[in-house]
Design a protein around this motif. Structure first.
Motif, PDB file in Angstrom:
ATOM      1  N   ALA A  26      17.996 -53.242 -49.427  1.00  0.00           N
ATOM      2  CA  ALA A  26      16.939 -53.952 -50.160  1.00  0.00           C
ATOM      3  C   ALA A  26      16.631 -53.318 -51.505  1.00  0.00           C
ATOM      4  CB  ALA A  26      15.673 -54.024 -49.307  1.00  0.00           C
ATOM      5  N   ASP A  27      16.975 -52.030 -51.679  1.00  0.00           N
ATOM      6  CA  ASP A  27      16.759 -51.341 -52.952  1.00  0.00           C
ATOM      7  C   ASP A  27      17.789 -51.725 -54.012  1.00  0.00           C
ATOM      8  OD1 ASP A  27      14.483 -49.999 -52.203  1.00  0.00           O
ATOM      9  OD2 ASP A  27      15.539 -48.152 -51.640  1.00  0.00           O
ATOM     10  N   PHE A  41      21.407 -65.614 -59.895  1.00  0.00           N
ATOM     11  CA  PHE A  41      20.109 -64.955 -59.794  1.00  0.00           C
ATOM     12  C   PHE A  41      20.249 -63.638 -59.037  1.00  0.00           C
ATOM     13  CE2 PHE A  41      20.706 -67.807 -56.250  1.00  0.00           C
ATOM     14  CZ  PHE A  41      20.312 -67.066 -55.141  1.00  0.00           C
ATOM     15  N   ASP A  42      19.281 -62.757 -59.223  1.00  0.00           N
ATOM     16  CA  ASP A  42      19.239 -61.492 -58.500  1.00  0.00           C
ATOM     17  C   ASP A  42      18.404 -61.659 -57.241  1.00  0.00           C
ATOM     18  OD1 ASP A  42      20.697 -60.233 -60.459  1.00  0.00           O
ATOM     19  OD2 ASP A  42      18.970 -59.324 -61.440  1.00  0.00           O
ATOM     20  N   ARG A  43      18.815 -60.971 -56.196  1.00  0.00           N
ATOM     21  CA  ARG A  43      18.043 -60.934 -54.953  1.00  0.00           C
ATOM     22  C   ARG A  43      18.188 -59.541 -54.361  1.00  0.00           C
ATOM     23  NH1 ARG A  43      21.611 -60.320 -51.075  1.00  0.00           N
ATOM     24  NH2 ARG A  43      23.587 -61.427 -51.107  1.00  0.00           N
ATOM     25  N   PRO A  44      17.260 -59.165 -53.478  1.00  0.00           N
ATOM     26  CA  PRO A  44      17.403 -57.872 -52.800  1.00  0.00           C
ATOM     27  C   PRO A  44      18.628 -57.899 -51.884  1.00  0.00           C
ATOM     28  CG  PRO A  44      15.181 -58.759 -52.515  1.00  0.00           C
ATOM     29  CD  PRO A  44      16.016 -59.844 -53.125  1.00  0.00           C
ATOM     30  N   GLY A  45      19.289 -56.765 -51.770  1.00  0.00           N
ATOM     31  CA  GLY A  45      20.453 -56.666 -50.904  1.00  0.00           C
ATOM     32  C   GLY A  45      20.090 -56.821 -49.439  1.00  0.00           C
ATOM     33  N   LYS A  46      21.110 -57.138 -48.637  1.00  0.00           N
ATOM     34  CA  LYS A  46      20.938 -57.247 -47.190  1.00  0.00           C
ATOM     35  C   LYS A  46      22.116 -56.557 -46.513  1.00  0.00           C
ATOM     36  CE  LYS A  46      22.561 -61.971 -47.666  1.00  0.00           C
ATOM     37  NZ  LYS A  46      22.249 -63.367 -47.575  1.00  0.00           N
ATOM     38  N   LEU A  47      22.059 -56.408 -45.207  1.00  0.00           N
ATOM     39  CA  LEU A  47      23.071 -55.647 -44.480  1.00  0.00           C
ATOM     40  C   LEU A  47      24.498 -56.151 -44.717  1.00  0.00           C
ATOM     41  CD1 LEU A  47      21.413 -54.918 -41.015  1.00  0.00           C
ATOM     42  CD2 LEU A  47      21.888 -53.311 -42.861  1.00  0.00           C
ATOM     43  N   SER A  48      24.685 -57.420 -44.925  1.00  0.00           N
ATOM     44  CA  SER A  48      26.033 -57.973 -45.110  1.00  0.00           C
ATOM     45  C   SER A  48      26.609 -57.719 -46.505  1.00  0.00           C
ATOM     46  CB  SER A  48      26.034 -59.466 -44.812  1.00  0.00           C
ATOM     47  OG  SER A  48      25.147 -60.140 -45.674  1.00  0.00           O
ATOM     48  N   ASP A  49      25.794 -57.244 -47.437  1.00  0.00           N
ATOM     49  CA  ASP A  49      26.287 -56.962 -48.789  1.00  0.00           C
ATOM     50  C   ASP A  49      27.076 -55.659 -48.807  1.00  0.00           C
ATOM     51  OD1 ASP A  49      25.164 -59.201 -50.125  1.00  0.00           O
ATOM     52  OD2 ASP A  49      23.204 -58.210 -50.078  1.00  0.00           O
ATOM     53  N   ARG A  50      28.058 -55.615 -49.674  1.00  0.00           N
ATOM     54  CA  ARG A  50      28.853 -54.401 -49.838  1.00  0.00           C
ATOM     55  C   ARG A  50      28.113 -53.408 -50.725  1.00  0.00           C
ATOM     56  NH1 ARG A  50      35.052 -56.658 -49.952  1.00  0.00           N
ATOM     57  NH2 ARG A  50      34.913 -57.562 -47.883  1.00  0.00           N
ATOM     58  N   LEU A  51      28.436 -52.144 -50.548  1.00  0.00           N
ATOM     59  CA  LEU A  51      27.812 -51.105 -51.364  1.00  0.00           C
ATOM     60  C   LEU A  51      28.147 -51.330 -52.837  1.00  0.00           C
ATOM     61  CD1 LEU A  51      28.641 -48.004 -49.146  1.00  0.00           C
ATOM     62  CD2 LEU A  51      26.493 -49.243 -49.271  1.00  0.00           C
ATOM     63  N   PRO A  52      27.208 -51.074 -53.725  1.00  0.00           N
ATOM     64  CA  PRO A  52      27.469 -51.309 -55.147  1.00  0.00           C
ATOM     65  C   PRO A  52      28.461 -50.293 -55.706  1.00  0.00           C
ATOM     66  CG  PRO A  52      25.322 -50.290 -54.844  1.00  0.00           C
ATOM     67  CD  PRO A  52      25.849 -50.587 -53.473  1.00  0.00           C
TER      68      PRO A  52
END
Length: 137
Positions: A26-27, A41-52
């Motif tokens: 979420a950070d 658009f930007d949104r907070p990350g979630k568990l399914s997102d890959r590490l930046p």
């Protein structure tokens, strides 16, 4: 180093609880879309997102690392012989170069790295990590 194939969910039960991994995700601002107007658009990350990624592109990565492109570490353990032993040896194997071995500025000697000359600085150093419970590192 990037971890392009690792999602936040891959950290759950390995080194973080689900709540901790969700908070870390979420950070991170993730670009998503398009929305119903065709805009990203930007949104907070979630568990399914890959590490930046740590760098915007390969050129920025090279500029920050003496011209060397740090490899993605998502699958490095699977791609190298001796798997986890390779990573352990690489991280703990820094030595003074043998007599006659010349290093360029920004290079370090590590016999476990192919060619034994590596641009990555020594990563494991006493006092480099502060644990919440005060455990010495």
């Amino acid at each position: 180093h990037s971890l392009n194939r690792i999602a936040f969910r891959n950290l759950v039960g390995v080194c973080f609880s689900e709540d901790e991994a969700k908070a870390m995700a979420a950070d991170v601002d993730v670009i998503d879309g398009p929305d119903d107007k065709g805009e990203m658009f930007d949104r907070p990350g979630k568990l399914s997102d890959r590490l930046p990624a740590p760098y915007k592109n390969d050129e920025a990565a090279r500029a920050a690392n003496n011209g060397a492109l740090p490899p993605d570490l998502s699958l490095i353990i699977k791609s190298r012989g001796q798997h986890e032993d390779y990573l352990f040896s690489l991280l703990t194997g820094y030595r003074e170069p043998p007599v006659g071995v010349k290093l360029m500025p920004g290079q370090y000697y590590n016999p476990y790295f192919p060619g034994a000359k590596i641009a990555m600085e020594i990563q494991l150093q006493d006092g480099a990590v502060d644990y919440p419970d005060g455990t010495p590192a």
